[in-house]
Write a protein that holds these residues in place. Structure first.
Motif, PDB file in Angstrom:
ATOM      1  N   GLN A 299       0.734  -1.060   0.051  1.00 50.79           N
ATOM      2  CA  GLN A 299       0.085  -0.109   0.120  1.00 50.79           C
ATOM      3  C   GLN A 299       0.986   1.375  -0.048  1.00 50.79           C
ATOM      4  O   GLN A 299       1.810   1.294   0.653  1.00 50.79           O
ATOM      5  CB  GLN A 299      -1.103   0.021   1.199  1.00 50.79           C
ATOM      6  CG  GLN A 299      -1.921  -1.109   1.018  1.00 50.79           C
ATOM      7  CD  GLN A 299      -2.881  -1.418   2.145  1.00 50.79           C
ATOM      8  OE1 GLN A 299      -2.466  -1.077   3.322  1.00 50.79           O
ATOM      9  NE2 GLN A 299      -4.004  -1.915   1.856  1.00 50.79           N
ATOM     10  N   ASP A 300       0.619   2.238  -0.684  1.00 50.51           N
ATOM     11  CA  ASP A 300       1.327   3.236  -0.983  1.00 50.51           C
ATOM     12  C   ASP A 300       1.279   4.293   0.144  1.00 50.51           C
ATOM     13  O   ASP A 300       0.454   4.750   0.820  1.00 50.51           O
ATOM     14  CB  ASP A 300       0.927   4.142  -2.239  1.00 50.51           C
ATOM     15  CG  ASP A 300       1.282   3.370  -3.634  1.00 50.51           C
ATOM     16  OD1 ASP A 300       2.065   2.377  -3.479  1.00 50.51           O
ATOM     17  OD2 ASP A 300       0.584   3.563  -4.565  1.00 50.51           O
ATOM     18  N   TYR A 302       2.089   8.110   1.799  1.00 52.71           N
ATOM     19  CA  TYR A 302       2.424   9.601   1.135  1.00 52.71           C
ATOM     20  C   TYR A 302       2.798  10.696   2.179  1.00 52.71           C
ATOM     21  O   TYR A 302       2.232  10.111   3.525  1.00 52.71           O
ATOM     22  CB  TYR A 302       1.002  10.266   0.547  1.00 52.71           C
ATOM     23  CG  TYR A 302       0.678   9.537  -0.673  1.00 52.71           C
ATOM     24  CD1 TYR A 302       0.970   9.979  -2.013  1.00 52.71           C
ATOM     25  CD2 TYR A 302      -0.090   8.155  -0.666  1.00 52.71           C
ATOM     26  CE1 TYR A 302       0.681   9.447  -2.977  1.00 52.71           C
ATOM     27  CE2 TYR A 302      -0.337   7.399  -1.747  1.00 52.71           C
ATOM     28  CZ  TYR A 302      -0.003   8.198  -3.083  1.00 52.71           C
ATOM     29  OH  TYR A 302      -0.219   7.549  -4.284  1.00 52.71           O
ATOM     30  N   GLU A 305       1.026  15.270  -0.771  1.00 49.57           N
ATOM     31  CA  GLU A 305       0.839  14.643  -2.383  1.00 49.57           C
ATOM     32  C   GLU A 305       1.932  13.695  -2.642  1.00 49.57           C
ATOM     33  O   GLU A 305       1.792  13.027  -3.553  1.00 49.57           O
ATOM     34  CB  GLU A 305       0.349  15.736  -3.067  1.00 49.57           C
ATOM     35  CG  GLU A 305      -0.873  16.641  -2.681  1.00 49.57           C
ATOM     36  CD  GLU A 305      -1.887  15.634  -2.489  1.00 49.57           C
ATOM     37  OE1 GLU A 305      -2.328  14.838  -3.637  1.00 49.57           O
ATOM     38  OE2 GLU A 305      -2.622  15.854  -1.461  1.00 49.57           O
ATOM     39  N   LYS A 307       4.455  10.556  -2.824  1.00 50.66           N
ATOM     40  CA  LYS A 307       4.415   9.320  -2.601  1.00 50.66           C
ATOM     41  C   LYS A 307       6.160   8.806  -2.163  1.00 50.66           C
ATOM     42  O   LYS A 307       6.724   9.242  -2.874  1.00 50.66           O
ATOM     43  CB  LYS A 307       4.304   8.481  -3.721  1.00 50.66           C
ATOM     44  CG  LYS A 307       4.243   6.789  -3.376  1.00 50.66           C
ATOM     45  CD  LYS A 307       3.847   6.152  -4.776  1.00 50.66           C
ATOM     46  CE  LYS A 307       4.398   4.766  -4.553  1.00 50.66           C
ATOM     47  NZ  LYS A 307       4.106   3.994  -5.906  1.00 50.66           N
ATOM     48  N   HIS A 310       6.209   2.146  -0.065  1.00 51.43           N
ATOM     49  CA  HIS A 310       5.059   1.253   0.144  1.00 51.43           C
ATOM     50  C   HIS A 310       5.279   0.540   1.163  1.00 51.43           C
ATOM     51  O   HIS A 310       6.462  -0.020   1.682  1.00 51.43           O
ATOM     52  CB  HIS A 310       4.982   0.540  -1.176  1.00 51.43           C
ATOM     53  CG  HIS A 310       5.865  -0.508  -1.478  1.00 51.43           C
ATOM     54  ND1 HIS A 310       7.168  -0.061  -1.979  1.00 51.43           N
ATOM     55  CD2 HIS A 310       6.114  -1.851  -1.028  1.00 51.43           C
ATOM     56  CE1 HIS A 310       8.243  -1.108  -2.017  1.00 51.43           C
ATOM     57  NE2 HIS A 310       7.509  -2.186  -1.384  1.00 51.43           N
ATOM     58  N   GLU A 341       0.565   9.120   5.579  1.00 54.01           N
ATOM     59  CA  GLU A 341      -0.699   8.646   5.215  1.00 54.01           C
ATOM     60  C   GLU A 341      -0.538   7.576   4.138  1.00 54.01           C
ATOM     61  O   GLU A 341       0.162   7.709   3.464  1.00 54.01           O
ATOM     62  CB  GLU A 341      -1.855   9.653   4.718  1.00 54.01           C
ATOM     63  CG  GLU A 341      -2.148  11.057   5.326  1.00 54.01           C
ATOM     64  CD  GLU A 341      -3.160  11.712   4.665  1.00 54.01           C
ATOM     65  OE1 GLU A 341      -4.296  12.223   5.261  1.00 54.01           O
ATOM     66  OE2 GLU A 341      -2.801  12.275   3.740  1.00 54.01           O
ATOM     67  N   ASP A 343      -2.435   4.872   1.576  1.00 58.67           N
ATOM     68  CA  ASP A 343      -3.452   4.564   0.761  1.00 58.67           C
ATOM     69  C   ASP A 343      -4.081   3.342   0.816  1.00 58.67           C
ATOM     70  O   ASP A 343      -3.722   2.263   0.455  1.00 58.67           O
ATOM     71  CB  ASP A 343      -3.326   4.975  -0.712  1.00 58.67           C
ATOM     72  CG  ASP A 343      -4.204   4.805  -1.569  1.00 58.67           C
ATOM     73  OD1 ASP A 343      -5.363   4.334  -1.185  1.00 58.67           O
ATOM     74  OD2 ASP A 343      -4.046   5.516  -2.783  1.00 58.67           O
ATOM     75  N   GLY A 346      -7.925   3.256  -1.551  1.00 63.69           N
ATOM     76  CA  GLY A 346      -8.269   4.643  -2.139  1.00 63.69           C
ATOM     77  C   GLY A 346      -8.843   5.433  -1.008  1.00 63.69           C
ATOM     78  O   GLY A 346      -9.214   6.704  -1.038  1.00 63.69           O
ATOM     79  N   ARG A 347      -8.608   4.892   0.344  1.00 60.65           N
ATOM     80  CA  ARG A 347      -8.951   5.556   1.554  1.00 60.65           C
ATOM     81  C   ARG A 347      -7.455   5.817   2.273  1.00 60.65           C
ATOM     82  O   ARG A 347      -6.639   4.901   2.649  1.00 60.65           O
ATOM     83  CB  ARG A 347      -9.763   4.972   2.515  1.00 60.65           C
ATOM     84  CG  ARG A 347     -10.389   5.769   3.540  1.00 60.65           C
ATOM     85  CD  ARG A 347     -11.513   4.932   4.421  1.00 60.65           C
ATOM     86  NE  ARG A 347     -11.047   3.676   4.985  1.00 60.65           N
ATOM     87  CZ  ARG A 347     -10.405   3.802   6.266  1.00 60.65           C
ATOM     88  NH1 ARG A 347     -10.385   4.894   6.824  1.00 60.65           N
ATOM     89  NH2 ARG A 347     -10.155   2.669   6.829  1.00 60.65           N
ATOM     90  N   LYS A 348      -7.276   7.331   2.743  1.00 62.77           N
ATOM     91  CA  LYS A 348      -6.096   7.735   3.295  1.00 62.77           C
ATOM     92  C   LYS A 348      -6.172   7.385   4.802  1.00 62.77           C
ATOM     93  O   LYS A 348      -7.081   7.969   5.458  1.00 62.77           O
ATOM     94  CB  LYS A 348      -5.905   9.153   3.093  1.00 62.77           C
ATOM     95  CG  LYS A 348      -5.323   9.347   1.660  1.00 62.77           C
ATOM     96  CD  LYS A 348      -3.964   9.146   1.283  1.00 62.77           C
ATOM     97  CE  LYS A 348      -3.610   9.491  -0.052  1.00 62.77           C
ATOM     98  NZ  LYS A 348      -3.211  10.669  -0.562  1.00 62.77           N
TER      99      LYS A 348
END
Length: 363
Positions: A299-300, A302, A305, A307, A310, A341, A343, A346-348
């Protein structure tokens, strides 16, 4: 077609939930569940079947020279019975596997490799051997049982004399016995707890398993599956091949510098590539989830903004009581205490960078 370990019938009899893992059928958990099994190892003791691991013998006049070339660690100053952890690298500096080498005597070494990489590792050794040396895959001859937890030694002492038990961590006593069964007793483990790993003839594995469970009844010893093995190694921040390292990632990039001896006399496979890569561009960090949710692998991550990397492993840790993850991120992109954060589909989800290991047992 998955293989069965010598303890397969014992797991079925004890109600183990059997799943395929690294080419074997193994219990992921028992009726007790992962949390109970995890807590047993942290507070009392747990018993694991690790017979899927591979064993390779390295013997002959040039055995040590072969290890020095194949592996990143230095094996020149080992005493008989000592064990040493080491990555094994490819020519590009990536990791073929990580393993443990035991010195049985001069020109005689016992190597333990990861189950999923057993055949690949053995072939790698054969492809790069030189001089007077013999590598033998002895995996099918051995069963391996791990007795782990603060009560492990208490239980073991009921079944063997104290002088049979290694005094120091990462040492083993060869040609000894437990419960009258010939075995190797190794003071090692993959849980972050005190304990031992026993290597013995596969045909004696079930007898040993039963003897240990019987001896540990009063101490609360229970059988544990792959689920607890993974959550325990995560809490102890122990890297797992295929997660924190792989054929692309060098040991220097995943915080294993202690096992890479760039200064040893002999050249080793991957050294030149690691030198050419220069200072590692990525590093392994620990994350504590402070938002809502559990972080898994791949999972990425951040900062704002941007990145920065992972996750490589992630789970909810029963003993710590919160979710954690290990991750590979750009070197210098974050420090301990920073917020990031992650990902998650799709949810941070917010997390904080914390020091590794997440859990360290009180000595």
């Amino acid at each position: 077609m998955e293989l069965k370990t010598p303890l397969y019938d014992a797991h079925v009899k004890a109600g183990g939930k059997i799943v395929p893992f690294a080419g074997y059928l193994l219990p992921v958990q028992y009726g007790t569940g992962v949390i109970t099994e995890h807590m047993a190892v942290r507070e009392k003791a747990g018993l694991f079947d690790v017979s899927h691991m591979g064993e390779v013998l390295c013997q002959g006049k040039d055995a040590l020279a072969n290890l020095q070339k194949l592996l990143t660690n230095d094996f020149t100053n080992m005493v008989d019975g000592q064990a040493r952890y080491s990555p094994m690298c490819n020519e590009n500096g990536g990791t073929v596997d990580d393993l443990i080498v035991y010195k049985r005597g001069d020109n005689d070494y016992f190597i333990v490799v990861n189950a999923a990489n057993k055949d690949k590792d053995y072939q790698w050794m054969l492809d790069h051997q030189f001089g007077e040396v013999t590598f033998t895959d002895a995996s099918s001859e051995y069963g391996q049982i791990a007795l782990q937890g603060p009560k492990a030694m208490e239980i073991l002492k009921k079944l063997t004399a104290e002088e049979n038990i290694p005094k120091k961590y990462y040492h083993a006593v060869f040609d000894t016995e437990v419960a009258g069964i010939p075995c190797i007793i190794s003071k090692t483990g993959y849980t972050g707890e005190d304990g031992v790993e026993l290597y013995l003839a596969s045909e004696n594995a079930e007898k040993m398993w039963d003897a240990l469970l019987e001896a540990g009844k009063d101490e609360g010893l229970i059988p544990c599956g792959l689920g607890a093995r993974d959550t325990l190694r995560m809490e102890a921040a122990m890297p797992l091949y295929g997660h924190e390292m792989d054929d692309e990632i060098s040991p220097l990039e995943t915080a294993l510098k202690f096992a890479v001896k760039m200064g040893k006399e002999e050249d080793f496979i991957g050294k030149k590539a690691m030198e050419e890569r220069g200072e590692p561009k990525i590093t392994r960090i620990g994350l504590k989830v402070t938002g809502r949710g559990i972080i898994r692998e791949h999972q990425d991550i951040y900062v704002g903004e941007k990145k920065i990397g992972h996750t490589t492993s992630g789970t909810h840790c029963p003993f710590l009581g919160y979710p954690i993850a290990m991750a590979l991120v750009d070197a210098g992109s974050v420090e301990i205490g920073n917020k990031v954060e992650v990902d998650v589909r799709g949810r941070k989800v917010e997390a904080e960078v914390i020091a590794l290991p997440f859990y360290k047992r009180a000595k």
